[in-house]
Motif scaffolding. Structure first.
Motif, PDB file in Angstrom:
ATOM      1  N   LYS A 160       1.025  -1.285   0.015  1.00 48.59           N
ATOM      2  CA  LYS A 160       0.074  -0.038   0.044  1.00 48.59           C
ATOM      3  C   LYS A 160       1.021   1.437  -0.002  1.00 48.59           C
ATOM      4  CE  LYS A 160      -3.985  -2.139   2.206  1.00 48.59           C
ATOM      5  NZ  LYS A 160      -4.788  -2.142   3.575  1.00 48.59           N
ATOM      6  N   LEU A 161       2.130   1.157   0.235  1.00 50.93           N
ATOM      7  CA  LEU A 161       3.079   2.438   0.324  1.00 50.93           C
ATOM      8  C   LEU A 161       3.851   2.613  -1.057  1.00 50.93           C
ATOM      9  CD1 LEU A 161       4.983   1.735   3.623  1.00 50.93           C
ATOM     10  CD2 LEU A 161       2.698   3.096   3.115  1.00 50.93           C
ATOM     11  N   GLY A 162       3.270   1.658  -1.926  1.00 51.28           N
ATOM     12  CA  GLY A 162       3.930   1.750  -3.318  1.00 51.28           C
ATOM     13  C   GLY A 162       3.118   2.682  -4.469  1.00 51.28           C
ATOM     14  N   THR A 163       3.562   3.291  -5.421  1.00 50.45           N
ATOM     15  CA  THR A 163       3.191   4.085  -6.395  1.00 50.45           C
ATOM     16  C   THR A 163       1.810   3.468  -7.106  1.00 50.45           C
ATOM     17  OG1 THR A 163       4.712   3.668  -7.850  1.00 50.45           O
ATOM     18  CG2 THR A 163       5.175   5.733  -6.559  1.00 50.45           C
ATOM     19  N   GLY A 164       2.034   2.103  -7.247  1.00 52.18           N
ATOM     20  CA  GLY A 164       0.756   1.286  -7.973  1.00 52.18           C
ATOM     21  C   GLY A 164      -0.393   1.410  -7.081  1.00 52.18           C
ATOM     22  N   PHE A 165      -0.332   1.558  -5.896  1.00 54.80           N
ATOM     23  CA  PHE A 165      -1.632   1.628  -5.149  1.00 54.80           C
ATOM     24  C   PHE A 165      -2.415   2.981  -4.788  1.00 54.80           C
ATOM     25  CE2 PHE A 165      -3.911   1.456  -1.087  1.00 54.80           C
ATOM     26  CZ  PHE A 165      -4.709   0.394  -1.051  1.00 54.80           C
ATOM     27  N   ASN A 166      -3.436   2.895  -5.146  1.00 53.20           N
ATOM     28  CA  ASN A 166      -4.020   4.137  -4.833  1.00 53.20           C
ATOM     29  C   ASN A 166      -5.134   4.209  -3.823  1.00 53.20           C
ATOM     30  OD1 ASN A 166      -5.232   6.896  -5.406  1.00 53.20           O
ATOM     31  ND2 ASN A 166      -6.138   6.399  -7.210  1.00 53.20           N
ATOM     32  N   PRO A 167      -4.859   4.704  -2.655  1.00 52.71           N
ATOM     33  CA  PRO A 167      -5.784   4.470  -1.582  1.00 52.71           C
ATOM     34  C   PRO A 167      -6.720   5.708  -1.519  1.00 52.71           C
ATOM     35  CG  PRO A 167      -3.819   5.305  -0.586  1.00 52.71           C
ATOM     36  CD  PRO A 167      -3.488   5.043  -2.053  1.00 52.71           C
ATOM     37  N   ASN A 168      -6.574   6.572  -2.191  1.00 45.73           N
ATOM     38  CA  ASN A 168      -7.590   8.103  -2.179  1.00 45.73           C
ATOM     39  C   ASN A 168      -8.818   7.835  -2.992  1.00 45.73           C
ATOM     40  OD1 ASN A 168      -5.146   9.362  -1.025  1.00 45.73           O
ATOM     41  ND2 ASN A 168      -4.372  10.113  -2.825  1.00 45.73           N
ATOM     42  N   THR A 169      -9.932   6.990  -2.239  1.00 45.64           N
ATOM     43  CA  THR A 169     -11.080   7.163  -2.644  1.00 45.64           C
ATOM     44  C   THR A 169     -11.783   8.298  -2.233  1.00 45.64           C
ATOM     45  OG1 THR A 169     -11.496   5.966  -0.475  1.00 45.64           O
ATOM     46  CG2 THR A 169     -10.974   4.602  -2.345  1.00 45.64           C
ATOM     47  N   LEU A 170     -12.980   8.349  -2.911  1.00 47.08           N
ATOM     48  CA  LEU A 170     -13.668   9.465  -2.508  1.00 47.08           C
ATOM     49  C   LEU A 170     -14.034   9.770  -0.927  1.00 47.08           C
ATOM     50  CD1 LEU A 170     -14.848  12.236  -3.700  1.00 47.08           C
ATOM     51  CD2 LEU A 170     -17.273  10.620  -4.191  1.00 47.08           C
ATOM     52  N   ASP A 171     -14.491   8.554  -0.211  1.00 46.13           N
ATOM     53  CA  ASP A 171     -14.768   8.467   1.011  1.00 46.13           C
ATOM     54  C   ASP A 171     -13.638   8.921   1.997  1.00 46.13           C
ATOM     55  OD1 ASP A 171     -17.397   7.902   0.125  1.00 46.13           O
ATOM     56  OD2 ASP A 171     -16.891   5.684   0.446  1.00 46.13           O
ATOM     57  N   LYS A 172     -12.470   8.386   1.612  1.00 43.34           N
ATOM     58  CA  LYS A 172     -11.294   8.647   2.558  1.00 43.34           C
ATOM     59  C   LYS A 172     -10.916  10.253   2.316  1.00 43.34           C
ATOM     60  CE  LYS A 172      -9.069   4.091   2.516  1.00 43.34           C
ATOM     61  NZ  LYS A 172      -8.058   3.272   2.284  1.00 43.34           N
ATOM     62  N   GLN A 173     -11.044  10.836   1.148  1.00 40.50           N
ATOM     63  CA  GLN A 173     -10.763  12.237   0.857  1.00 40.50           C
ATOM     64  C   GLN A 173     -11.617  12.902   1.894  1.00 40.50           C
ATOM     65  OE1 GLN A 173      -7.826  12.618  -0.434  1.00 40.50           O
ATOM     66  NE2 GLN A 173      -8.278  13.852  -2.125  1.00 40.50           N
ATOM     67  N   LYS A 174     -12.741  12.681   1.650  1.00 43.07           N
ATOM     68  CA  LYS A 174     -13.916  13.325   2.854  1.00 43.07           C
ATOM     69  C   LYS A 174     -13.371  13.245   4.085  1.00 43.07           C
ATOM     70  CE  LYS A 174     -17.772  13.048  -0.566  1.00 43.07           C
ATOM     71  NZ  LYS A 174     -19.169  12.916  -0.678  1.00 43.07           N
ATOM     72  N   GLU A 175     -12.944  12.176   4.714  1.00 43.73           N
ATOM     73  CA  GLU A 175     -12.609  11.846   5.961  1.00 43.73           C
ATOM     74  C   GLU A 175     -11.388  12.888   6.191  1.00 43.73           C
ATOM     75  OE1 GLU A 175     -13.191  10.233   9.752  1.00 43.73           O
ATOM     76  OE2 GLU A 175     -14.520  10.083   7.833  1.00 43.73           O
ATOM     77  N   ARG A 176     -10.401  12.806   5.448  1.00 48.11           N
ATOM     78  CA  ARG A 176      -9.166  13.618   5.813  1.00 48.11           C
ATOM     79  C   ARG A 176      -9.623  15.182   5.847  1.00 48.11           C
ATOM     80  NH1 ARG A 176      -6.862  10.002   1.559  1.00 48.11           N
ATOM     81  NH2 ARG A 176      -5.756   8.463   2.531  1.00 48.11           N
ATOM     82  N   GLN A 177     -10.497  15.532   5.169  1.00 51.04           N
ATOM     83  CA  GLN A 177     -10.823  16.978   5.008  1.00 51.04           C
ATOM     84  C   GLN A 177     -11.634  17.405   6.172  1.00 51.04           C
ATOM     85  OE1 GLN A 177     -12.632  17.444   1.219  1.00 51.04           O
ATOM     86  NE2 GLN A 177     -10.969  16.993   0.157  1.00 51.04           N
ATOM     87  N   LYS A 178     -12.165  16.517   6.966  1.00 50.03           N
ATOM     88  CA  LYS A 178     -12.976  17.109   8.175  1.00 50.03           C
ATOM     89  C   LYS A 178     -11.857  17.800   9.308  1.00 50.03           C
ATOM     90  CE  LYS A 178     -16.397  13.302   8.360  1.00 50.03           C
ATOM     91  NZ  LYS A 178     -16.987  12.090   9.050  1.00 50.03           N
ATOM     92  N   GLY A 179     -12.445  18.923   9.677  1.00 44.35           N
ATOM     93  CA  GLY A 179     -11.767  19.748  10.534  1.00 44.35           C
ATOM     94  C   GLY A 179     -10.694  20.651   9.895  1.00 44.35           C
ATOM     95  N   LEU A 180     -10.597  20.627   8.689  1.00 42.84           N
ATOM     96  CA  LEU A 180      -9.743  21.822   7.846  1.00 42.84           C
ATOM     97  C   LEU A 180     -10.536  23.039   7.499  1.00 42.84           C
ATOM     98  CD1 LEU A 180      -8.094  19.329   5.186  1.00 42.84           C
ATOM     99  CD2 LEU A 180      -6.875  20.102   7.324  1.00 42.84           C
TER     100      LEU A 180
END
Length: 557
Positions: free
Chosen positions: A129-149
């Motif tokens: 999951k730390l490699g460049t071929g893995f893309n963990p940035n799903t839409l739900d994860k993006q919304k979760e990260r943006q909370k509190g900004l």
């Protein structure tokens, strides 16, 4: 270093070889060359011997790279705990394995056979999951990260306030009234605006002498304050159209199945019953002009008709008594037809003469034509006694599969009754649905694309095929069959010339259950959940996909 070393050694060897070939008879020159070689390489290399290349693996083992300990050392060295190999047992969906026994088998063949039975070796990558071929940035994860900004608002994004905007306009008017005689944009006007403007805030300690280390330390502290823990992950994911390789973890291989359809054959009845009739089902794709399944043979004859063939037919095995079949369709489309073919015992005469009694005699006239029917039964009995092992083509018909599926899915009832006839509607054939409430009304033909061809969610349908086409000629070729099937989808005069044979075939069509009981594979192996071997089985019919299916072949057949 290694590249330069190999290049220098190769060039030096080629030069020595070339010179020794031109001046091979001069001992003094050879002596001088050896002296030069000793000076440059400190070793004496005979010109007549080839130099062994350096073993790169041994060199790297004996000369490890000197890596300084630091914060980036983990990025240089390969983590020793990244890869883990786990062995998973392979599932077998049948009670008995299809792979033959390994006794009395060639060792090479035995190794090939074991590839179908050995456990799966699953490679787990801990840091995948730390490699460049893995893309963990799903839409739900993006919304979760943006909370509190904090929301970023810029001056260009702010809408002008009505009151402030009016005050600014009044202020500009007051300023311009004091210099009415001064043209806007002139040097005097600029001086006036500069004197009336508010000064900027002063930068504290701007001219103080501060060490560079302290400035870097302050900047570092400011960067870390209120810093998001996943700062770079906030960047939106790139478009999938960009050429980025995605190394997804594959699923465990398994046997391929398309959309599965269960067909149950219930009854087959003609106007007259004088001899046994045999039937078969198969799927055809008109657009691809391919047969996309093997044949499914079923026997719906009465015990009286089966008795006519007892001298020629051995006792039937339970695997041959199936009247239900599961068809697999990988590429369902509007061009798939279920073709039903009928055969009878071989007899003397033309096919038209053999089929004539089925077209002229009616069940209601059985009493009036009793003598003729008895004569036909006597002739059929003689042919069954003499030629009971052999068959001849008799009749055929076809069902437009997607018409049945689409009409069944549109009903509010739990099941559907559909009657299919081949000679009553204008054009090629007709399909009518029986309902106690609505009555008989024609089915609507569907013209939607392949996306609407879903064979997994329609309601079960009971079909009654009322007419068959008489076999024309000794054999129905595939080319002729594809023409007839294409004509069934549109009004045509081709099928009008074919004489129909009145009959009544009832079949059920429904989505196949996920784990059906009493099921046999195409190799007649019992699928798990087979409680009783004496129950009439359901056959899985082997599919011939219309197009290639890119899956590994992991099943022995």
């Amino acid at each position: 270093f290694l590249k330069n070393f190999f290049a220098m050694e190769t060039v030096a060897a080629e030069v020595r070889k070339q010179i020794s070939g031109q001046y091979s008879g001069s001992p003094q020159l050879l002596k001088n060359l050896n002296i030069v070689g000793n000076i440059s390489h400190h070793t004496t290399v005979p010109l007549t011997e080839a130099v062994d290349p350096v073993d790169l693996e041994d060199y790297l083992i004996t000369h490890p790279l000197a890596v300084d300990s630091g914060p980036l050392r983990d990025l240089i060295e390969f983590p020793p705990d990244d890869i883990e190999v786990v062995y998973s047992p392979r599932d077998c969906r049948t009670l008995v394995s299809a792979v033959p026994e390994e006794s009395e088998m060639d060792p090479h063949v035995r190794d090939c056979i074991r590839s179908y039975t050995e456990d799966w070796a699953i490679v787990i990558r801990k840091y995948h999951k730390l490699g460049t071929g893995f893309n963990p940035n799903t839409l739900d994860k993006q919304k979760e990260r943006q909370k509190g900004l904090p929301k970023q608002v810029f001056e260009s994004d702010e809408a002008p306030d009505g009151n402030n905007y009016q005050d600014d306009q009044d202020d500009l008017k007051r300023r311009s009234m004091s210099i009415d005689d001064t043209p806007r944009g002139s040097w005097a006007c600029s001086i006036f605006d500069l004197k009336n403007s508010l000064p900027d805030a002063l930068l504290p300690n701007l001219l103080d002498r501060t060490p560079n280390e302290e400035i870097d330390h302050q900047n570092d502290d400011q960067r870390k304050s209120n810093r998001h823990k996943e700062l770079f992950a906030l960047h939106p994911s790139p478009d999938e159209e960009e050429p980025i390789e995605r190394l997804s973890v594959p699923d465990v291989p398994k046997e391929h199945f398309g959309q599965r359809l269960l067909v149950k054959c219930l009854s087959l009845k003609f106007e007259i019953e004088i001899e046994p009739i045999f039937a078969s089902l198969a799927l055809y794709d008109v657009k691809e002009k391919k047969k996309i399944s093997e044949n499914f043979y079923f026997d719906l004859n009465s015990e009286q008709m089966k008795g006519l063939l007892r001298p020629h037919v051995p006792p039937a095995a339970i695997t041959t008594l199936a009247r239900s079949a599961i068809f697999s369709i990988t590429y369902p489309s509007q061009d798939v037809f279920l073709v039903i073919k009928l055969e009878k015992v071989l007899q003397q005469g033309d096919i038209g003469e053999c089929a004539e009694p089925y077209m002229i005699f009616k069940e209601a006239d059985a009493t009036k034509n009793k003598e003729k029917l008895e004569k036909l039964k006597s002739q059929a009995d003689q042919f069954c006694q003499r030629l009971g092992k052999y068959r001849m083509p008799f009749a055929w018909t076809a069902i437009h599969l997607m018409n049945i599926v689409s009409s069944a899915g549109s009903l509010e009832r739990d099941s559907t009754e559909v009657e299919i006839s081949t000679g009553e509607r204008k054009g090629s054939w007709s399909e009518r649905r029986n309902s106690s409430i609505v009555g008989r009304r024609s089915l609507e033909r569907t013209t939607s694309g392949d996306d609407a061809c879903n064979l997994t969610s329609f309601r079960p349908a009971t079909l009654t095929v009322t007419n068959f086409f008489k076999q024309e000629g000794d054999r129905l070729s595939d080319e002729d069959l594809y023409k007839f099937l294409a004509d069934m989808r549109r009004p045509s005069s081709v099928l009008r010339r074919l004489r129909p044979i009145t009959a009544q075939l009832k079949i059920d069509i429904s989505p196949a259950p996920e784990n059906p009981h009493y099921c046999l594979t195409p190799e007649l192996l019992q699928v798990k959940l087979y409680p009783d071997s004496r129950v009439r089985p359901t056959r899985e019919i082997l599919e011939f996909p219309a197009r290639d299916v890119y899956v590994p072949n992991t099943t022995y057949r």
